[in-house]
Design a protein around this motif. Structure first.
Motif, short mmCIF file in Angstrom:
data_model
loop_
_atom_site.label_atom_id
_atom_site.label_comp_id
_atom_site.label_asym_id
_atom_site.label_seq_id
_atom_site.Cartn_x
_atom_site.Cartn_y
_atom_site.Cartn_z
N GLN A 1 40.01 -14.58 -10.55
CA GLN A 1 40.76 -13.45 -11.11
C GLN A 1 40.08 -12.95 -12.38
N GLU A 2 39.62 -13.89 -13.22
CA GLU A 2 38.98 -13.48 -14.48
C GLU A 2 37.70 -12.69 -14.22
N MET A 3 36.96 -13.05 -13.19
CA MET A 3 35.75 -12.29 -12.85
C MET A 3 36.11 -10.89 -12.38
N CYS A 4 37.13 -10.77 -11.54
CA CYS A 4 37.54 -9.44 -11.08
C CYS A 4 37.97 -8.57 -12.24
N GLU A 5 38.75 -9.14 -13.15
CA GLU A 5 39.23 -8.37 -14.30
C GLU A 5 38.08 -8.01 -15.24
N GLY A 6 37.14 -8.93 -15.42
CA GLY A 6 35.99 -8.64 -16.27
C GLY A 6 35.11 -7.54 -15.71
N MET A 7 34.90 -7.55 -14.40
CA MET A 7 34.11 -6.49 -13.77
C MET A 7 34.82 -5.16 -13.89
N SER A 8 36.12 -5.16 -13.68
CA SER A 8 36.88 -3.92 -13.80
C SER A 8 36.82 -3.37 -15.22
N ASP A 9 36.96 -4.24 -16.21
CA ASP A 9 36.89 -3.79 -17.61
C ASP A 9 35.55 -3.15 -17.91
N ALA A 10 34.47 -3.77 -17.42
CA ALA A 10 33.14 -3.22 -17.66
C ALA A 10 32.98 -1.85 -17.01
N LEU A 11 33.40 -1.75 -15.76
CA LEU A 11 33.27 -0.47 -15.04
C LEU A 11 34.11 0.62 -15.69
N LEU A 12 35.30 0.28 -16.11
CA LEU A 12 36.14 1.27 -16.79
C LEU A 12 35.50 1.71 -18.10
N GLY A 13 34.87 0.78 -18.80
CA GLY A 13 34.21 1.12 -20.06
C GLY A 13 32.99 2.01 -19.88
N TRP A 14 32.28 1.84 -18.77
CA TRP A 14 31.08 2.65 -18.51
C TRP A 14 31.40 3.96 -17.81
N ARG A 15 32.60 4.10 -17.35
CA ARG A 15 32.96 5.26 -16.51
C ARG A 15 32.67 6.58 -17.21
N GLU A 16 32.99 6.68 -18.48
CA GLU A 16 32.78 7.93 -19.23
C GLU A 16 31.63 7.82 -20.23
N ASP A 17 30.87 6.75 -20.15
CA ASP A 17 29.75 6.53 -21.07
C ASP A 17 28.53 7.31 -20.56
N GLU A 18 28.16 8.36 -21.27
CA GLU A 18 27.07 9.20 -20.83
C GLU A 18 25.71 8.49 -20.86
N ALA A 19 25.62 7.40 -21.60
CA ALA A 19 24.36 6.66 -21.67
C ALA A 19 24.12 5.82 -20.42
N VAL A 20 25.17 5.59 -19.63
CA VAL A 20 25.05 4.79 -18.42
C VAL A 20 25.05 5.70 -17.21
N SER A 21 23.95 5.73 -16.47
CA SER A 21 23.84 6.63 -15.32
C SER A 21 24.01 5.91 -13.99
N ALA A 22 23.89 4.59 -13.99
CA ALA A 22 24.04 3.80 -12.77
C ALA A 22 24.44 2.39 -13.16
N VAL A 23 24.97 1.65 -12.19
CA VAL A 23 25.39 0.26 -12.43
C VAL A 23 24.73 -0.64 -11.39
N ILE A 24 24.10 -1.70 -11.87
CA ILE A 24 23.47 -2.71 -11.03
C ILE A 24 24.42 -3.90 -10.89
N LEU A 25 24.60 -4.35 -9.67
CA LEU A 25 25.44 -5.52 -9.40
C LEU A 25 24.60 -6.55 -8.65
N ASP A 26 24.47 -7.75 -9.23
CA ASP A 26 23.68 -8.80 -8.58
C ASP A 26 24.24 -10.17 -8.98
N HIS A 27 23.48 -11.23 -8.72
CA HIS A 27 23.89 -12.57 -9.13
C HIS A 27 22.82 -13.17 -10.01
N ALA A 28 23.24 -14.05 -10.90
CA ALA A 28 22.33 -14.55 -11.92
C ALA A 28 21.34 -15.57 -11.38
N GLU A 29 21.79 -16.48 -10.53
CA GLU A 29 20.90 -17.51 -9.99
C GLU A 29 21.53 -18.08 -8.72
#
Length: 351
Positions: free
Chosen positions: A29-57
């Motif tokens: 649940q914490e991961m889902c909420e953290g991802m949502s918070d990040a996406l909501l924060g970047w939604r109107e951020d003009e400096a962010v034009s795309a979002v990369i989603l991957d795994h660390a290792e």
């Protein structure tokens, strides 16, 4: 912020890396909420034009959701915390589906269940030679969720029904053939592709430029057989077609279908029909939340997780244990409106 996520901005890109390698990056649940918070924060951020989603290792992209937590909730608090998890996860799925900026999922490894839910909404979905895709919910008595009620019916022919009822695993080339991936890249090329997106290049153009020829998709050779044997609208009809065929491929898939939870399989087939009445993806997620709120409380889910993940005996005792035992009345109750705790709602920003 949970340590199970790495969230940064690099140049023109937002970057979310799943970081729970011992669990193949299965979502909490914490991961889902953290991802949502990040996406909501970047939604109107003009400096962010795309979002990369991957795994660390590790070898996973994302192996699913935290089903043991949901099982514990069903046994200890009548599913209350399980519903909170599903609400957060489905909000994330819907936010990604409606996101105004291109999302790029690098499915470089195991991509199952919840991993399907966070990859399929992305505009660009990159498969590699390491990709292993499946919707295995029938094995644990849950159901194909995280938007599968929308995605699977839209795959070519009867491919969606085949995946839902057998839990078949597809490699990267097969994902590209089925439309589950938009691009196929060699894993050794991913770092360069990400660097070019970070540098501000158009993500689609980068992936088009760097795409590799995919190997022959094995599933393509069985496509006609899949369309023929999985054409029926009922589980009983599909089982009969597989039984009557008599071929080795049909025999193998018949065993796979029969091993899955009968209620899960019938729920999946009804999802295919019900999705046609969903006005948009949010309506599909409301439907899936109703189903999840009830399926997690059933004996089959607790039993499936026990047999597969806890005791690892592989001997679930389903109830009902035959397709004929799953009544229309039972399915009506699972799909009914007003689930325990109320209906699912999307983020207001994503409406």
């Amino acid at each position: 912020m949970t340590d199970d996520l790495h969230i940064h901005t690099h140049g023109a890109a937002g970057h979310i890396s799943l970081n729970r390698p011992k669990a193949l990056h299965a979502l909490t649940q914490e991961m889902c909420e953290g991802m949502s918070d990040a996406l909501l924060g970047w939604r109107e951020d003009e400096a962010v034009s795309a979002v990369i989603l991957d795994h660390a290792e590790g070898r996973g992209f994302c192996a699913g959701g935290d089903v043991q937590l949901v099982r514990k909730s069903a046994l200890e608090d009548d599913g209350k915390s399980g519903r909170v998890f599903f609400h957060a996860e489905y909000r994330l799925n819907h936010l990604m589906f409606t996101y105004p900026k291109p999302l790029v999922a690098f499915m470089d490894g195991v991509t199952m269940g919840g991993g399907v839910g966070i990859s399929q909404p992305c505009k660009y979905r990159v498969a590699t030679e390491n990709t292993l895709f499946a919707m295995p919910e029938g094995t644990i008595g849950l159901f194909p969720d995280v938007g599968a009620g929308h995605y699977l019916p839209r795959l070519r022919g009867a491919t969606g029904k085949f995946l839902a009822l057998t839990g078949a695993r597809l490699d990267g080339a097969e994902c590209l053939w089925a439309g589950l991936a938009t691009h196929y890249l060699a894993s050794e090329s991913l770092a360069e592709a990400k660097a070019r997106i970070v540098a501000g290049e158009d993500a689609g153009m980068v992936l088009d430029d760097m795409a590799s020829p995919a190997p022959e998709a094995r599933i393509a050779g069985n496509a006609e057989t899949i369309d023929r044997l999985f054409a029926a609208d009922t589980l009983e009809g599909i089982i009969a077609a597989l039984h009557d065929d008599g071929g080795m491929w049909a025999e193998t898939e018949l065993k796979a279908v029969r091993a899955k939870c009968p209620t899960t399989s019938k729920v999946a087939l009804r999802q295919f029909v019900a999705n046609a009445d969903c006005a948009d993806f949010a309506a599909n997620m409301r439907m899936e939340y109703r189903i999840a709120s009830r399926m997690m409380l059933r004996h089959d889910f607790a039993e499936g997780v026990r047999a597969l993940l806890i005791d690892k005996t592989g001997d679930p005792q389903w109830d009902p244990d035959t397709p004929e035992g799953v009544s229309d009345a039972l399915l009506d109750a699972i799909f009914a409106e007003d689930p325990p705790g109320g209906e699912w709602t999307p983020f207001p920003e994503a409406v």
